[in-house]
Design a protein around this motif. Sequence first.
Motif, short mmCIF file in Angstrom:
data_model
loop_
_atom_site.label_atom_id
_atom_site.label_comp_id
_atom_site.label_asym_id
_atom_site.label_seq_id
_atom_site.Cartn_x
_atom_site.Cartn_y
_atom_site.Cartn_z
N MET A 174 -43.40 29.26 17.50
CA MET A 174 -43.84 27.90 17.20
C MET A 174 -44.51 27.81 15.84
O MET A 174 -44.25 26.89 15.06
CB MET A 174 -44.78 27.40 18.30
N TYR A 175 -45.39 28.75 15.53
CA TYR A 175 -46.03 28.75 14.22
C TYR A 175 -45.00 28.95 13.11
O TYR A 175 -45.07 28.30 12.06
CB TYR A 175 -47.10 29.83 14.14
N HIS A 176 -44.03 29.80 13.38
CA HIS A 176 -43.02 30.09 12.36
C HIS A 176 -42.14 28.86 12.12
O HIS A 176 -41.91 28.46 10.98
CB HIS A 176 -42.16 31.28 12.80
N THR A 177 -41.65 28.25 13.20
CA THR A 177 -40.75 27.11 13.07
C THR A 177 -41.48 25.85 12.62
O THR A 177 -41.06 25.18 11.67
CB THR A 177 -40.04 26.83 14.40
N ASN A 178 -42.56 25.53 13.29
CA ASN A 178 -43.23 24.26 13.04
C ASN A 178 -44.05 24.23 11.76
O ASN A 178 -44.03 23.25 11.02
CB ASN A 178 -44.13 23.90 14.22
N THR A 179 -44.78 25.30 11.51
CA THR A 179 -45.64 25.33 10.33
C THR A 179 -44.95 25.91 9.11
O THR A 179 -44.84 25.25 8.07
CB THR A 179 -46.93 26.13 10.63
N LYS A 180 -44.45 27.13 9.24
CA LYS A 180 -43.81 27.77 8.10
C LYS A 180 -42.54 27.03 7.70
O LYS A 180 -42.25 26.86 6.51
CB LYS A 180 -43.49 29.23 8.45
N GLY A 181 -41.77 26.58 8.70
CA GLY A 181 -40.53 25.85 8.40
C GLY A 181 -40.80 24.58 7.63
O GLY A 181 -40.08 24.24 6.69
N THR A 219 -43.50 23.99 5.76
CA THR A 219 -43.97 24.40 4.43
C THR A 219 -42.80 24.71 3.51
O THR A 219 -42.78 24.30 2.35
CB THR A 219 -44.88 25.65 4.56
N ASN A 220 -41.82 25.43 4.05
CA ASN A 220 -40.67 25.84 3.23
C ASN A 220 -39.82 24.66 2.79
O ASN A 220 -39.39 24.59 1.63
CB ASN A 220 -39.82 26.84 4.00
N ILE A 221 -39.56 23.72 3.70
CA ILE A 221 -38.72 22.59 3.30
C ILE A 221 -39.44 21.68 2.32
O ILE A 221 -38.83 21.11 1.41
CB ILE A 221 -38.20 21.80 4.52
N LEU A 222 -40.76 21.57 2.45
CA LEU A 222 -41.51 20.78 1.48
C LEU A 222 -41.48 21.43 0.11
O LEU A 222 -41.37 20.74 -0.92
CB LEU A 222 -42.96 20.61 1.96
N TYR A 223 -41.55 22.75 0.07
CA TYR A 223 -41.45 23.46 -1.20
C TYR A 223 -40.09 23.23 -1.84
O TYR A 223 -39.98 23.00 -3.05
CB TYR A 223 -41.70 24.95 -0.99
N SER A 264 -49.88 24.25 15.75
CA SER A 264 -48.80 24.46 14.78
C SER A 264 -48.35 23.14 14.16
O SER A 264 -48.04 23.08 12.97
CB SER A 264 -47.62 25.18 15.43
N LYS A 265 -48.33 22.08 14.95
CA LYS A 265 -47.94 20.77 14.43
C LYS A 265 -49.03 20.19 13.52
O LYS A 265 -48.74 19.53 12.51
CB LYS A 265 -47.63 19.81 15.58
N HIS A 266 -50.28 20.42 13.88
CA HIS A 266 -51.38 19.97 13.02
C HIS A 266 -51.32 20.67 11.66
O HIS A 266 -51.47 20.02 10.62
CB HIS A 266 -52.72 20.27 13.68
N MET A 267 -51.07 21.96 11.67
CA MET A 267 -50.98 22.71 10.42
C MET A 267 -49.80 22.20 9.58
O MET A 267 -49.89 22.12 8.34
CB MET A 267 -50.85 24.20 10.72
N ALA A 268 -48.71 21.85 10.25
CA ALA A 268 -47.56 21.29 9.54
C ALA A 268 -47.92 19.94 8.92
O ALA A 268 -47.53 19.64 7.78
CB ALA A 268 -46.38 21.14 10.49
N GLU A 269 -48.68 19.14 9.66
CA GLU A 269 -49.13 17.85 9.12
C GLU A 269 -49.94 18.05 7.85
O GLU A 269 -49.81 17.28 6.88
CB GLU A 269 -49.97 17.11 10.15
N MET A 270 -50.79 19.06 7.84
CA MET A 270 -51.61 19.33 6.66
C MET A 270 -50.74 19.62 5.44
O MET A 270 -51.07 19.22 4.31
CB MET A 270 -52.55 20.49 6.93
N GLU A 271 -49.62 20.29 5.67
CA GLU A 271 -48.69 20.57 4.57
C GLU A 271 -48.04 19.29 4.08
O GLU A 271 -47.82 19.10 2.88
CB GLU A 271 -47.63 21.57 5.03
N VAL A 272 -47.71 18.38 5.01
CA VAL A 272 -47.11 17.10 4.62
C VAL A 272 -48.09 16.27 3.80
O VAL A 272 -47.73 15.70 2.76
CB VAL A 272 -46.65 16.32 5.87
#
Length: 335
Positions: free
Chosen positions: A97-104, A106-110, A156-164
């Motif tokens: 979940m951390y890999h897909t939701n957060t890292k994924g 982060t990577n697409i935003l980059y 994991s979704k919260h961390m992804a939001e932070m990246e957005v």
Amino acid sequence: MVLVTGATGILGRVVALELLKRGKKVRAAKRSGSNLQEVRDSYRFYTEDPDAVFNAIEWVEVDFDDLTSLQNALENVDEVYHCAAKVGFNPKDEKEMYHTNTKGTTNILYACEQSSVKKFLYISTVAVLDNFNEQGELDEDSDFNSKEEHSAYAISKHMAEMEVWRASAEGLNAAIINPGMIIGSGGWSQSSGQIFSVFENNRFTFPGGSAYVDVRDVAEIAAELMDKNIFGERFIAVSGMKTYEEIGKAIRKKLGLKEPVVLKKSQLGIGRVFNVLLGWLIPPLRMVTKSNIAAVTSFNTISGRKIEDRLNFRFIPVNESLEFHLNNYINDKKS
């Protein structure tokens, strides 16, 4: 050209359909092992010509760990609808979940930073919302509280939001949708698509409840926000609140089954003790964690008024949504 990630999921496939209806060229990301035939078949629930819909989509295989793969998928893309996610509450899935939701994310935003992408829509979850307003509701101002008990999925979704939001602060036109539990058709073994089979195969349920929303509503809201260039904000997408008992009764009655039995919070607490003692020996007990118990015994009121007011939007009632998709589930089992 738009890119929809997670396009084989219960939501992503309907987002792709909604965008096609609006005349957009759709590129859809899939994994190497994705079942495209199941996606093609599921479009019959939503349209009279499922083959035409499926064939209008440009399907591309994407590896979210490979920057080149992401850059290729984003070639000539103006808008991204990021629906890809790993949903789960089993501790064994935490790393994924951390890999897909957060890292994924982060990577697409980059990758977006080095592309033609001008708009980015992220599908999150109401599970990240904490802190009630004066009416005792969770709303768009209900920030994540790290001191509260959360599942790995919510974190994991919260961390992804932070990246957005980071990307948004750096200039990307971005918005976030926080849907309740999504009710949809197809993908019956995926994430919230399991709602019907779970209640069919298990008579026991929990004392809490959740917010629900029809997949068609989430897809329409996503497209509307992007078309109207509404960015820098989050929007909750919920049609209504139902206890798990209410949902279970409706599903099991339609299926001709006995009413569900609600497990008490004290019984779940005993299960947690057994998890500590015997979880290493009996894998199902590992699901009885403190965060999972908190999730299935809570019943918070969540407001969807902001999106109703901003877009003059009217959600499909939960009962109507259940009826439509449960009929599809039943008919699919017969075919």
